[in-house]
Motif scaffolding. Sequence first.
Motif, PDB file in Angstrom:
ATOM      1  N   PHE A  12      -6.669   7.394  -1.690  1.00 29.51           N
ATOM      2  CA  PHE A  12      -6.327   7.277  -0.271  1.00 29.51           C
ATOM      3  C   PHE A  12      -7.495   6.737   0.546  1.00 29.51           C
ATOM      4  CE2 PHE A  12      -3.192  10.825  -1.197  1.00 29.51           C
ATOM      5  CZ  PHE A  12      -2.143   9.946  -1.379  1.00 29.51           C
ATOM      6  N   LEU A  13      -8.718   7.175   0.224  1.00 23.95           N
ATOM      7  CA  LEU A  13      -9.887   6.642   0.941  1.00 23.95           C
ATOM      8  C   LEU A  13     -10.066   5.149   0.669  1.00 23.95           C
ATOM      9  CD1 LEU A  13     -12.482   9.530   0.503  1.00 23.95           C
ATOM     10  CD2 LEU A  13     -11.273   8.849   2.586  1.00 23.95           C
ATOM     11  N   PHE A  14      -9.876   4.754  -0.592  1.00 22.93           N
ATOM     12  CA  PHE A  14      -9.994   3.339  -0.942  1.00 22.93           C
ATOM     13  C   PHE A  14      -8.920   2.496  -0.249  1.00 22.93           C
ATOM     14  CE2 PHE A  14      -8.928  -0.253  -3.756  1.00 22.93           C
ATOM     15  CZ  PHE A  14     -10.143  -0.918  -3.713  1.00 22.93           C
ATOM     16  N   LEU A  15      -7.690   3.002  -0.224  1.00 23.96           N
ATOM     17  CA  LEU A  15      -6.588   2.255   0.386  1.00 23.96           C
ATOM     18  C   LEU A  15      -6.674   2.221   1.911  1.00 23.96           C
ATOM     19  CD1 LEU A  15      -3.579   3.374  -1.824  1.00 23.96           C
ATOM     20  CD2 LEU A  15      -4.857   1.234  -1.926  1.00 23.96           C
ATOM     21  N   SER A  16      -7.444   3.125   2.513  1.00 19.09           N
ATOM     22  CA  SER A  16      -7.560   3.138   3.977  1.00 19.09           C
ATOM     23  C   SER A  16      -8.589   2.127   4.498  1.00 19.09           C
ATOM     24  CB  SER A  16      -7.922   4.540   4.468  1.00 19.09           C
ATOM     25  OG  SER A  16      -9.228   4.884   4.043  1.00 19.09           O
TER      26      SER A  16
ATOM     27  N   GLU B  37      -8.390  15.368  -6.568  1.00 22.66           N
ATOM     28  CA  GLU B  37      -9.612  14.617  -6.279  1.00 22.66           C
ATOM     29  C   GLU B  37      -9.388  13.107  -6.446  1.00 22.66           C
ATOM     30  OE1 GLU B  37      -9.627  17.170  -8.585  1.00 22.66           O
ATOM     31  OE2 GLU B  37     -10.453  18.697  -7.257  1.00 22.66           O
ATOM     32  N   PHE B  38      -8.651  12.737  -7.484  1.00 26.38           N
ATOM     33  CA  PHE B  38      -8.356  11.322  -7.704  1.00 26.38           C
ATOM     34  C   PHE B  38      -7.498  10.764  -6.564  1.00 26.38           C
ATOM     35  CE2 PHE B  38      -5.765   7.882  -9.522  1.00 26.38           C
ATOM     36  CZ  PHE B  38      -6.783   7.021  -9.911  1.00 26.38           C
ATOM     37  N   LEU B  39      -6.522  11.528  -6.113  1.00 25.93           N
ATOM     38  CA  LEU B  39      -5.656  11.096  -5.013  1.00 25.93           C
ATOM     39  C   LEU B  39      -6.457  10.895  -3.724  1.00 25.93           C
ATOM     40  CD1 LEU B  39      -2.422  13.230  -5.513  1.00 25.93           C
ATOM     41  CD2 LEU B  39      -2.685  10.775  -5.808  1.00 25.93           C
ATOM     42  N   ILE B  40      -7.401  11.782  -3.462  1.00 24.84           N
ATOM     43  CA  ILE B  40      -8.263  11.638  -2.271  1.00 24.84           C
ATOM     44  C   ILE B  40      -9.043  10.328  -2.366  1.00 24.84           C
ATOM     45  CG2 ILE B  40     -10.259  12.592  -1.044  1.00 24.84           C
ATOM     46  CD1 ILE B  40      -7.781  14.174  -0.510  1.00 24.84           C
ATOM     47  N   GLY B  41      -9.589  10.033  -3.534  1.00 20.79           N
ATOM     48  CA  GLY B  41     -10.323   8.783  -3.734  1.00 20.79           C
ATOM     49  C   GLY B  41      -9.442   7.566  -3.530  1.00 20.79           C
TER      50      GLY B  41
ATOM     51  N   ILE C  84       0.845  -1.204   0.000  1.00 21.96           N
ATOM     52  CA  ILE C  84       0.000   0.000   0.000  1.00 21.96           C
ATOM     53  C   ILE C  84       0.880   1.254   0.000  1.00 21.96           C
ATOM     54  CG2 ILE C  84      -1.674   1.316   1.378  1.00 21.96           C
ATOM     55  CD1 ILE C  84      -2.875  -1.117  -0.055  1.00 21.96           C
ATOM     56  N   LEU C  85       1.942   1.245   0.804  1.00 20.94           N
ATOM     57  CA  LEU C  85       2.847   2.389   0.862  1.00 20.94           C
ATOM     58  C   LEU C  85       3.496   2.634  -0.498  1.00 20.94           C
ATOM     59  CD1 LEU C  85       4.299   4.567   2.555  1.00 20.94           C
ATOM     60  CD2 LEU C  85       6.060   2.851   3.018  1.00 20.94           C
ATOM     61  N   ILE C  86       3.971   1.598  -1.144  1.00 22.65           N
ATOM     62  CA  ILE C  86       4.604   1.739  -2.465  1.00 22.65           C
ATOM     63  C   ILE C  86       3.586   2.251  -3.487  1.00 22.65           C
ATOM     64  CG2 ILE C  86       5.604   0.443  -4.394  1.00 22.65           C
ATOM     65  CD1 ILE C  86       7.016  -1.290  -2.228  1.00 22.65           C
ATOM     66  N   PHE C  87       2.367   1.692  -3.455  1.00 22.18           N
ATOM     67  CA  PHE C  87       1.332   2.150  -4.382  1.00 22.18           C
ATOM     68  C   PHE C  87       0.990   3.620  -4.122  1.00 22.18           C
ATOM     69  CE2 PHE C  87      -3.047   2.651  -5.840  1.00 22.18           C
ATOM     70  CZ  PHE C  87      -2.929   2.177  -7.138  1.00 22.18           C
ATOM     71  N   THR C  88       0.927   4.021  -2.870  1.00 26.90           N
ATOM     72  CA  THR C  88       0.621   5.411  -2.518  1.00 26.90           C
ATOM     73  C   THR C  88       1.716   6.355  -3.009  1.00 26.90           C
ATOM     74  OG1 THR C  88      -0.569   4.672  -0.558  1.00 26.90           O
ATOM     75  CG2 THR C  88       0.120   6.967  -0.591  1.00 26.90           C
ATOM     76  N   LEU C  89       2.974   5.972  -2.806  1.00 24.96           N
ATOM     77  CA  LEU C  89       4.075   6.818  -3.273  1.00 24.96           C
ATOM     78  C   LEU C  89       4.076   6.943  -4.789  1.00 24.96           C
ATOM     79  CD1 LEU C  89       6.929   5.627  -0.871  1.00 24.96           C
ATOM     80  CD2 LEU C  89       5.653   7.784  -0.790  1.00 24.96           C
ATOM     81  N   LEU C  90       3.786   5.839  -5.481  1.00 26.58           N
ATOM     82  CA  LEU C  90       3.707   5.894  -6.945  1.00 26.58           C
ATOM     83  C   LEU C  90       2.546   6.779  -7.394  1.00 26.58           C
ATOM     84  CD1 LEU C  90       4.479   2.179  -7.890  1.00 26.58           C
ATOM     85  CD2 LEU C  90       5.942   4.189  -8.281  1.00 26.58           C
ATOM     86  N   ALA C  91       1.415   6.688  -6.703  1.00 23.45           N
ATOM     87  CA  ALA C  91       0.263   7.535  -7.049  1.00 23.45           C
ATOM     88  C   ALA C  91       0.594   9.005  -6.819  1.00 23.45           C
ATOM     89  CB  ALA C  91      -0.954   7.126  -6.230  1.00 23.45           C
ATOM     90  N   LEU C  92       1.279   9.318  -5.733  1.00 24.98           N
ATOM     91  CA  LEU C  92       1.663  10.714  -5.463  1.00 24.98           C
ATOM     92  C   LEU C  92       2.628  11.241  -6.522  1.00 24.98           C
ATOM     93  CD1 LEU C  92       2.173  10.698  -1.592  1.00 24.98           C
ATOM     94  CD2 LEU C  92       0.478  12.008  -2.874  1.00 24.98           C
TER      95      LEU C  92
END
Length: 164
Positions: free
Chosen positions: A47-51, A41-45, A26-34
């Motif tokens: 992060f909510l999905f990954l939480s 708005e897409f990033l918020i979605g 999840i951390l690696i996917f989050t860093l790649l998304a950032l």
Amino acid sequence: MKVKYTYDKKKSLEPIHKSKWFYLEILIFTLLALYFVKEFEFLIGVFLFLSIPFLLQITLHVNYYFNDKDVILEIDYSEKKIIHYKNNIKAEINFDEIESIVRCQGSRYQETFGKHVIPSNFYNHTVIVGKNKKKIRFSDFILKDFGLFPIEKKVIIFPFLNLI
């Protein structure tokens, strides 16, 4: 011979320890998304999905902790009975009065790293059902298996919220 089991902090940290690979992904996917996605708005979605798995694990961990923090489970092999104390309330079931042992698991796949692993998979509990329909419940924070045979054992899978 009496054996006494209580809440074990080391056992309670096991599901968190087993989830480390999931959270690393999840951390690696989050860093790649950032790095690659610039739409807020897409990033918020994302992060909510990954939480969601994290929130599931917190819910399960708190539920299991509050269920087991005051539990004492005694197995008396000489008198052949199981004694369960919770908040000074005593429940007893003799071995020959046990109808079934139901193991409620988060997943049928118990690997710590695999394609089926989410953090809620590591939260399991056991329900001992007596012939008089008396029930004793405890989680893996207290005891995983105590090997009473030839009592019928059932396994039930609750994939996401395996609450006690």
